[in-house]
Design a protein around this motif. Structure first.
Motif, mmCIF file in Angstrom:
data_model
loop_
_atom_site.group_PDB
_atom_site.id
_atom_site.type_symbol
_atom_site.label_atom_id
_atom_site.label_comp_id
_atom_site.label_asym_id
_atom_site.label_seq_id
_atom_site.Cartn_x
_atom_site.Cartn_y
_atom_site.Cartn_z
ATOM 1 N N UNK A 257 0.767 -1.265 -0.047
ATOM 2 C CA UNK A 257 -0.050 0.064 -0.114
ATOM 3 C C UNK A 257 0.826 1.232 -0.041
ATOM 4 N N UNK A 258 1.987 1.170 0.149
ATOM 5 C CA UNK A 258 2.923 2.123 0.584
ATOM 6 C C UNK A 258 4.131 2.470 -0.560
ATOM 7 N N UNK A 259 4.702 3.616 -0.923
ATOM 8 C CA UNK A 259 5.821 3.601 -1.574
ATOM 9 C C UNK A 259 6.874 3.378 -0.796
ATOM 10 N N UNK A 260 7.999 2.635 -1.341
ATOM 11 C CA UNK A 260 9.133 2.115 -0.612
ATOM 12 C C UNK A 260 9.916 3.159 0.251
ATOM 13 N N UNK A 261 9.812 4.593 0.015
ATOM 14 C CA UNK A 261 10.792 5.223 0.820
ATOM 15 C C UNK A 261 9.552 5.713 2.112
ATOM 16 N N UNK A 262 8.552 5.352 2.191
ATOM 17 C CA UNK A 262 7.647 5.804 3.420
ATOM 18 C C UNK A 262 8.430 5.141 4.694
ATOM 19 N N UNK A 263 8.513 5.779 5.938
ATOM 20 C CA UNK A 263 9.135 5.308 6.982
ATOM 21 C C UNK A 263 8.434 3.969 7.684
ATOM 22 N N UNK A 264 9.322 3.385 8.428
ATOM 23 C CA UNK A 264 9.100 2.254 9.091
ATOM 24 C C UNK A 264 7.900 2.385 10.143
ATOM 25 N N UNK A 265 7.788 3.575 10.590
ATOM 26 C CA UNK A 265 6.812 3.862 11.638
ATOM 27 C C UNK A 265 5.634 3.880 11.144
ATOM 28 N N UNK A 266 5.279 4.252 9.823
ATOM 29 C CA UNK A 266 4.015 4.247 9.056
ATOM 30 C C UNK A 266 3.844 2.774 8.513
#
Ligand code: ATP
Ligand code: MG
Lengths: 259, 365
Positions: free
Chosen positions: B61-70
């Motif tokens: 669901x997320x782009x690969x550069x989205x942080x681990x918290x999210x």
């Protein structure tokens, strides 16, 4: 008379140095780390002791360094290779203010003060890009030994550009260059250039202060040293045996600990 | 000398216990939100910062550069983590969390409501104050509409709890800065971070006990300041403890940047909450100027005798990553050593990171 040992268990080589109270080097050894850090450390230590004509009982204090430093039960203390390479390089060339240590899996740039104490450093993280291991893998692909690399690189008339320092990508790049009959020495020079660019960027972030000394096994590769000097636009000093610089620093710290 | 770790219930047990005693439980994403308003509605916030989950379907669901918290937070929700909750609250901390908010609300068809909380970013003008106060009342009304009106006096009580937590946290930070707290860093952060899910009625006594048990001389090793989002991986804390280092202070988004504020004297609880929000330490997620953050860090270093600053950067936390390089440069100019570590949540410490941390401590000693 007390004697001191420094043992550097790196990812590829395990090295040991024995010094006396005056800091004179009495023995040294370089062995492969292999799969057993403790055994490799013992072997390096015993070889260095034999060269010095001593036995373990003669040692007043030993310091272990390198990534396998925790697996050296003979050592009373562990100190990181960053401090050890700094002090070792400073002992050999007291004018050293920057050390570039390229080992098997890590490369580091270290800033020193006039006493050889670390004031700043940078280190690659995680992968083997821009390290000795990278060169070993590529030498293997090219059917060359480590000793061939520097000689060929220096002799190359030209250079092919390697776009990646990622070992995995560079390997397939090399395979296709070989398939297209590019001269091996030009590929080698390109590989050296890739490493040098990567490490030079790291050194640049730290700020190059002269004099610069290279340590670690890759400093034995004259091709890398020449390109690094060219890239940084400075002269680079290389100790007679760069691979034992960390162990020497550890031995000097062992003497300091005991004193 | 080494006191036993204090007993803290697991999140999961605690959640069950809260539900059993009739409280609602809201899952709350980082970082800044008025906990007091939730408490006043008899809601226990259960904050979602770094659930220890293996990656599953969240990355899809997320782009690969989205942080681990999210990523980890979404993973928890996708695995049905919201089913035991009465709702989710997403503060507008950064673009990635804002994105997560719409993902949760618009696409995932969750069995529970998703609420938002907006807070103003710097520069703070009068309009920002009016805006923040309005957001507090809007949240209060939304909770009332969902979960029924709050009890008379409940908000005043909640504000008092919040102030007591801040006071106790402030005392522990203060003692630690002066080298008078014997607790290892690992235990310090375990106890303070328990506030991410403990109701103040439980967190306050825990903090009191912690203070009682751990007053005493700190280790005499090098003193460092920690900055970043949160102290994860916690193996880094153990490493600092093993090396005999002392954490003099921190500038974590999840900790001091929202825990340390002076209690407001305002009689009106909304006024008090407002005043306290604007008195928080400078923070990347509130758009604080770099110069303010730099001065703040210098102050913390001075107060605690720290000679080095370690930045724990969660890949790829955008607000933090913008600030770290200039902060490091500014601190270096002041003669402080700095180091930034790029970390993945819950993935321990690699040999390289351990070597860098140890070498950094050797450099300071
Ligand atoms: N004779 C040689 N000629 C050229 N290069 C060499 C030679 N011997 C070793 N090397 C290089 O040195 C590297 C190993 O360096 P070194 O022994 O300093 O590593 P290490 O200390 O084990 O590793 P690390 O410090 O990363 O853990 C090899 O990968 C190789 O590239
Ligand atoms: Mg090495």
């Amino acid at each position: 008379m007390p004697f001191y040992a420094g043992i550097d268990v790196g990812s590829l080589s395990s090295d040991a140095v024995i010094i006396d109270q005056e800091g004179r080097m009495l023995g040294s050894a370089i062995t492969e780390t292999g799969a057993h850090s403790t055994q490799a450390a013992e072997k390096a230590l015993d070889l260095a002791l034999a060269q010095a004509g001593l036995s373990r009982g003669d040692l007043a204090f030993s310091v272990a360094t390198g990534y396998g430093r925790v697996s050296v039960p003979m050592a009373q203390k562990t100190i990181t290779e960053i401090s050890c390479h700094g002090l070792g390089a400073h002992a050999i060339f007291p004018n050293t203010r920057t050390v570039i240590d390229i080992g098997g899996q890590d490369s580091k740039a270290i800033s020193l003060d006039e006493r050889g104490k670390v004031v700043d450093f940078v280190m690659n993280d995680k992968c083997a890009a821009g390290t000795g291991r990278f060169l070993e893998v590529m030498a293997g692909k090219l059917g060359l030994t480590l000793d061939d690399l520097g000689r060929l690189s220096l002799a190359a008339a030209g250079e092919v550009s390697i776009s990646s320092v990622c070992t995995v990508f560079a390997e397939s790049e090399v395979v296709s260059l070989v398939a297209r009959n590019h001269p091996r020495e030009q590929i080698v020079r390109g590989l050296h250039r890739a490493i040098v660019n990567r490490v030079a960027a790291m050194v640049g972030g730290l700020g190059v202060k002269e004099a610069v000394t290279m340590s670690g096994g890759v400093a034995k590769n004259a091709g890398v040293v020449a390109l690094m000097a060219e890239r940084l636009g400075i002269n680079i000093q290389v100790p007679p045996e760069p691979q034992i610089v960390g162990a020497l620093g550890a031995a000097l710290l062992a003497r300091r600990q005991a004193g | 000398m080494t006191a036993q770790p204090l007993a803290i219930p697991s999140r999961s047990h605690y959640l069950t216990a809260q539900k059993e005693r009739g409280r609602k439980v809201l899952g709350v994403f980082p970082a800044q939100y008025p906990r007091e308003i939730l408490w006043a509605h008899d809601i226990a916030p259960m904050e979602i910062w770094d659930p220890p989950l293996e990656p599953g379907s969240a990355p899809a669901h997320l782009q690969p550069y989205i942080c681990a918290v999210v990523r980890q937070g979404l993973e928890l929700v996708l695995r049905g983590g919201a089913a035991r909750l009465d709702g989710l609250l997403v503060p507008h901390t950064c673009d990635s969390l804002q994105n997560l908010a719409s993902l949760l609300n618009d696409y995932l068809e969750l069995p529970v409501p998703v609420l938002f909380f907006y807070h103003p970013k710097e520069p703070f003008r009068d309009s920002a104050r009016a805006y923040y106060r309005r957001q507090l009342t809007i949240l209060d009304q939304k909770l009332a509409a969902r979960f029924g009106p709050r009890r008379e006096g409940a908000l005043e009580q909640a504000v008092a709890w919040g102030q007591r937590v801040a006071e106790l946290a402030g005392r522990t930070y203060d003692l630690r800065a002066r080298g008078q707290l014997s607790a290892p860093a690992l235990e310090f952060y375990r106890v303070l971070r328990a506030g991410e899910f403990l109701h103040p009625e439980d967190h306050i006594p825990l903090l009191e006990e912690f203070l009682a048990v751990h007053q005493g001389p700190a280790p005499a090793g090098p003193v460092v300041l920690l900055s970043g989002v949160l102290p994860n991986p916690k193996e880094l804390l153990s490493l600092l403890d093993q090396q005999g280092a002392r954490v003099g202070h921190d500038d974590f988004l999840g900790l001091s940047r929202r825990l340390l504020f002076p209690a407001s004297q305002a009689a009106d609880p909304f006024d008090a909450l407002c005043e306290q929000y604007f008195a928080l330490p400078p923070c990347s997620t509130r758009g604080s100027a770099l110069s303010q953050r730099l001065d703040w860090l210098k102050g913390l270093a001075q107060a605690s005798g720290a000679r080095g600053v370690i930045f724990y950067v969660v890949k790829f936390c955008e607000p933090e990553l913008f600030d770290v390089p200039p902060l490091m440069a500014g601190l270096k100019e002041q003669g402080l050593a700095t180091m930034s570590l790029e970390v993945e949540l819950n993935q321990g410490v690699s040999g390289q990171i351990a070597t860098r941390v140890e070498a950094f401590l050797e450099m300071l000693s």
